[in-house]
Structure formats: structure tokens, C-alpha cells
Design a protein around this motif. Structure first.
Motif, PDB file in Angstrom:
ATOM      1  N   ALA A 179       0.850  -1.192   0.000  1.00  0.00           N
ATOM      2  CA  ALA A 179       0.000   0.000   0.000  1.00  0.00           C
ATOM      3  C   ALA A 179       0.881   1.235   0.000  1.00  0.00           C
ATOM      4  O   ALA A 179       1.984   1.234   0.535  1.00  0.00           O
ATOM      5  CB  ALA A 179      -0.924   0.016   1.212  1.00  0.00           C
ATOM      6  N   HIS A 180       0.367   2.277  -0.612  1.00  0.00           N
ATOM      7  CA  HIS A 180       1.025   3.580  -0.624  1.00  0.00           C
ATOM      8  C   HIS A 180       0.152   4.531   0.188  1.00  0.00           C
ATOM      9  O   HIS A 180      -1.074   4.488   0.060  1.00  0.00           O
ATOM     10  CB  HIS A 180       1.178   4.075  -2.062  1.00  0.00           C
ATOM     11  CG  HIS A 180       1.997   5.310  -2.164  1.00  0.00           C
ATOM     12  ND1 HIS A 180       1.467   6.568  -1.968  1.00  0.00           N
ATOM     13  CD2 HIS A 180       3.312   5.481  -2.423  1.00  0.00           C
ATOM     14  CE1 HIS A 180       2.425   7.458  -2.118  1.00  0.00           C
ATOM     15  NE2 HIS A 180       3.561   6.829  -2.391  1.00  0.00           N
ATOM     16  N   PRO A 181       0.751   5.381   1.023  1.00  0.00           N
ATOM     17  CA  PRO A 181      -0.048   6.254   1.881  1.00  0.00           C
ATOM     18  C   PRO A 181      -1.028   7.161   1.113  1.00  0.00           C
ATOM     19  O   PRO A 181      -2.093   7.473   1.620  1.00  0.00           O
ATOM     20  CB  PRO A 181       0.977   7.089   2.646  1.00  0.00           C
ATOM     21  CG  PRO A 181       2.318   6.624   2.234  1.00  0.00           C
ATOM     22  CD  PRO A 181       2.176   5.552   1.217  1.00  0.00           C
ATOM     23  N   GLU A 182      -0.679   7.544  -0.105  1.00  0.00           N
ATOM     24  CA  GLU A 182      -1.553   8.426  -0.881  1.00  0.00           C
ATOM     25  C   GLU A 182      -2.368   7.683  -1.929  1.00  0.00           C
ATOM     26  O   GLU A 182      -3.477   8.094  -2.256  1.00  0.00           O
ATOM     27  CB  GLU A 182      -0.724   9.515  -1.560  1.00  0.00           C
ATOM     28  CG  GLU A 182      -0.065  10.469  -0.584  1.00  0.00           C
ATOM     29  CD  GLU A 182       0.866  11.433  -1.284  1.00  0.00           C
ATOM     30  OE1 GLU A 182       0.792  11.581  -2.514  1.00  0.00           O
ATOM     31  OE2 GLU A 182       1.700  12.025  -0.572  1.00  0.00           O
ATOM     32  N   ALA A 184      12.847  -1.825 -10.285  1.00  0.00           N
ATOM     33  CA  ALA A 184      13.128  -0.873  -9.206  1.00  0.00           C
ATOM     34  C   ALA A 184      12.206   0.335  -9.218  1.00  0.00           C
ATOM     35  O   ALA A 184      12.082   1.022  -8.210  1.00  0.00           O
ATOM     36  CB  ALA A 184      14.587  -0.430  -9.266  1.00  0.00           C
ATOM     37  N   THR A 185      11.544   0.595 -10.347  1.00  0.00           N
ATOM     38  CA  THR A 185      10.639   1.747 -10.416  1.00  0.00           C
ATOM     39  C   THR A 185       9.170   1.326 -10.422  1.00  0.00           C
ATOM     40  O   THR A 185       8.296   2.170 -10.612  1.00  0.00           O
ATOM     41  CB  THR A 185      10.929   2.591 -11.677  1.00  0.00           C
ATOM     42  OG1 THR A 185      10.748   1.761 -12.832  1.00  0.00           O
ATOM     43  CG2 THR A 185      12.347   3.141 -11.648  1.00  0.00           C
ATOM     44  N   SER A 186       8.880   0.057 -10.195  1.00  0.00           N
ATOM     45  CA  SER A 186       7.488  -0.428 -10.195  1.00  0.00           C
ATOM     46  C   SER A 186       6.725   0.137  -8.998  1.00  0.00           C
ATOM     47  O   SER A 186       7.316   0.597  -8.012  1.00  0.00           O
ATOM     48  CB  SER A 186       7.466  -1.954 -10.147  1.00  0.00           C
ATOM     49  OG  SER A 186       7.887  -2.410  -8.867  1.00  0.00           O
ATOM     50  N   ALA A 187       5.402   0.054  -9.069  1.00  0.00           N
ATOM     51  CA  ALA A 187       4.564   0.501  -7.950  1.00  0.00           C
ATOM     52  C   ALA A 187       4.877  -0.311  -6.690  1.00  0.00           C
ATOM     53  O   ALA A 187       4.921   0.245  -5.586  1.00  0.00           O
ATOM     54  CB  ALA A 187       3.088   0.387  -8.319  1.00  0.00           C
ATOM     55  N   THR A 188       5.128  -1.595  -6.858  1.00  0.00           N
ATOM     56  CA  THR A 188       5.468  -2.435  -5.703  1.00  0.00           C
ATOM     57  C   THR A 188       6.753  -1.943  -5.048  1.00  0.00           C
ATOM     58  O   THR A 188       6.818  -1.801  -3.822  1.00  0.00           O
ATOM     59  CB  THR A 188       5.604  -3.913  -6.127  1.00  0.00           C
ATOM     60  OG1 THR A 188       4.355  -4.346  -6.679  1.00  0.00           O
ATOM     61  CG2 THR A 188       5.997  -4.795  -4.969  1.00  0.00           C
ATOM     62  N   ALA A 189       7.773  -1.681  -5.847  1.00  0.00           N
ATOM     63  CA  ALA A 189       9.046  -1.192  -5.304  1.00  0.00           C
ATOM     64  C   ALA A 189       8.860   0.152  -4.600  1.00  0.00           C
ATOM     65  O   ALA A 189       9.384   0.366  -3.505  1.00  0.00           O
ATOM     66  CB  ALA A 189      10.082  -1.072  -6.417  1.00  0.00           C
ATOM     67  N   ARG A 190       8.120   1.051  -5.227  1.00  0.00           N
ATOM     68  CA  ARG A 190       7.869   2.354  -4.592  1.00  0.00           C
ATOM     69  C   ARG A 190       7.125   2.185  -3.274  1.00  0.00           C
ATOM     70  O   ARG A 190       7.448   2.834  -2.273  1.00  0.00           O
ATOM     71  CB  ARG A 190       7.088   3.261  -5.539  1.00  0.00           C
ATOM     72  CG  ARG A 190       7.882   3.726  -6.741  1.00  0.00           C
ATOM     73  CD  ARG A 190       7.182   4.834  -7.517  1.00  0.00           C
ATOM     74  NE  ARG A 190       5.805   4.521  -7.885  1.00  0.00           N
ATOM     75  CZ  ARG A 190       5.432   3.937  -9.025  1.00  0.00           C
ATOM     76  NH1 ARG A 190       6.360   3.590  -9.915  1.00  0.00           N
ATOM     77  NH2 ARG A 190       4.167   3.711  -9.284  1.00  0.00           N
ATOM     78  N   ASN A 191       6.123   1.313  -3.270  1.00  0.00           N
ATOM     79  CA  ASN A 191       5.323   1.128  -2.063  1.00  0.00           C
ATOM     80  C   ASN A 191       6.130   0.565  -0.905  1.00  0.00           C
ATOM     81  O   ASN A 191       6.001   1.041   0.229  1.00  0.00           O
ATOM     82  CB  ASN A 191       4.125   0.214  -2.342  1.00  0.00           C
ATOM     83  CG  ASN A 191       3.065   0.882  -3.176  1.00  0.00           C
ATOM     84  OD1 ASN A 191       3.122   2.081  -3.452  1.00  0.00           O
ATOM     85  ND2 ASN A 191       2.084   0.120  -3.601  1.00  0.00           N
TER      86      ASN A 191
END
Length: 153
Positions: free
Chosen positions: A33-36, A59-66
Motif C-alpha cells: 500500500a502507498h499512503p496516498e 526498481a521503479t514499479s509501484a510495488t518497489a515504490r510502495n
């Protein structure tokens, strides 16, 4: 339609069968999950090393960012009739910093080495803190087979 009576398994049998599935299955649903932006769920290949689940994503996927924002993750094996959920906090490794034995085990299982691909990849490691396993309503009681990182049975 014919239904089959499910005989509830005891914790040692659930643990044994869960470990067998972790050793042999290929895909796992990864929930982050991402806070926003809220929840995000994707299937990824995984490798179980006996203690931890290893996955890899761009490394730039939504999963990696989350997971960089919030390292709490829930994993689910794909069979909804034989549920296995793992939960915990992940540790992340850029592809050039992943432990060699983990990267090699990933290559051995899948025949694919993300470290040789164009673009950066992120290895994600989950040492589970909680594991739940159940088949049908008859097994809801006793479904927690790992609590606080220790197997219940």
C-alpha cells in the motif's frame, strides 16, 4: 454438485504442507500500500529459502515504490481453496547489493537473472512474522500457524 467434507488438519500438518507449497510453487500475490495511492496487488515469482520469501521486481514499479514507503507486506499463495497468507516487514536490496546466494537461488529456480537485465531491479525479502493456512470454514479455527516469527507447531 457434489461437496467433499474437509477433515480439519492439525497445526503440524498445516505447517508441513505450507512449507511444501512454499518450496515448490512459483507465484505469489504481493499486497502493498502507498499512503496516498492506497492498496496495490500484483503476482510475482518467488523463491523460498527455508526462512524467507525472495521476490524481484523492477526498481521503479509501484510495488518497489510502495515497499520503500511502507515495508509492511502481505503475501498470498494463489489457491483460494487452500489459503496460505504470509505477513511481515520486507527488506529491500538493489540488484547490485543482493546477497549472492539469494540471487543464485532465484536463477536456479527460474532460469532468469534480473541482475543481467537492462534497467535496475529490486529484490524484496520477507521473513514472515505471521503465517495463516486454512482450507474452508472447518479450518478457520487454528489457521495461525506462525505467530511473531515462530511456528506454532
Amino acid at each position: 454438485m457434489q461437496t467433499t467434507k474437509i477433515v480439519p488438519r492439525q497445526a503440524p500438518e498445516r505447517r508441513r504442507e505450507t512449507l511444501e507449497r512454499l518450496a515448490t510453487e512459483r507465484d505469489v500475490w504481493v499486497s502493498t500500500a502507498h499512503p496516498e495511492h492506497g492498496p496495490h496487488q500484483v503476482p510475482l515469482w518467488f523463491m523460498w529459502d527455508g526462512q524467507a520469501v525472495w521476490m524481484c521486481t523492477g526498481a521503479t514499479s509501484a510495488t518497489a515504490r510502495n515497499v520503500r514507503e511502507d515495508p509492511r507486506v502481505r503475501l498470498g499463495l494463489p489457491d483460494t481453496s487452500d489459503v496460505v497468507l504470509l505477513q511481515g516487514t520486507v527488506e529491500c536490496f538493489p540488484d547490485h547489493e543482493v546477497p549472492g546466494e539469494a540471487a543464485q537461488a532465484f536463477v536456479d529456480k527460474f532460469g532468469w537473472d534480473p541482475r543481467r537485465e537492462d534497467g535496475p531491479f529490486l529484490y524484496i525479502c520477507l521473513v514472515p512474522k505471521t503465517v495463516r493456512a486454512w482450507r474452508g470454514e472447518q479450518e478457520l479455527r487454528g489457521r495461525v500457524i506462525m505467530r511473531d516469527g515462530a511456528w506454532v507447531a
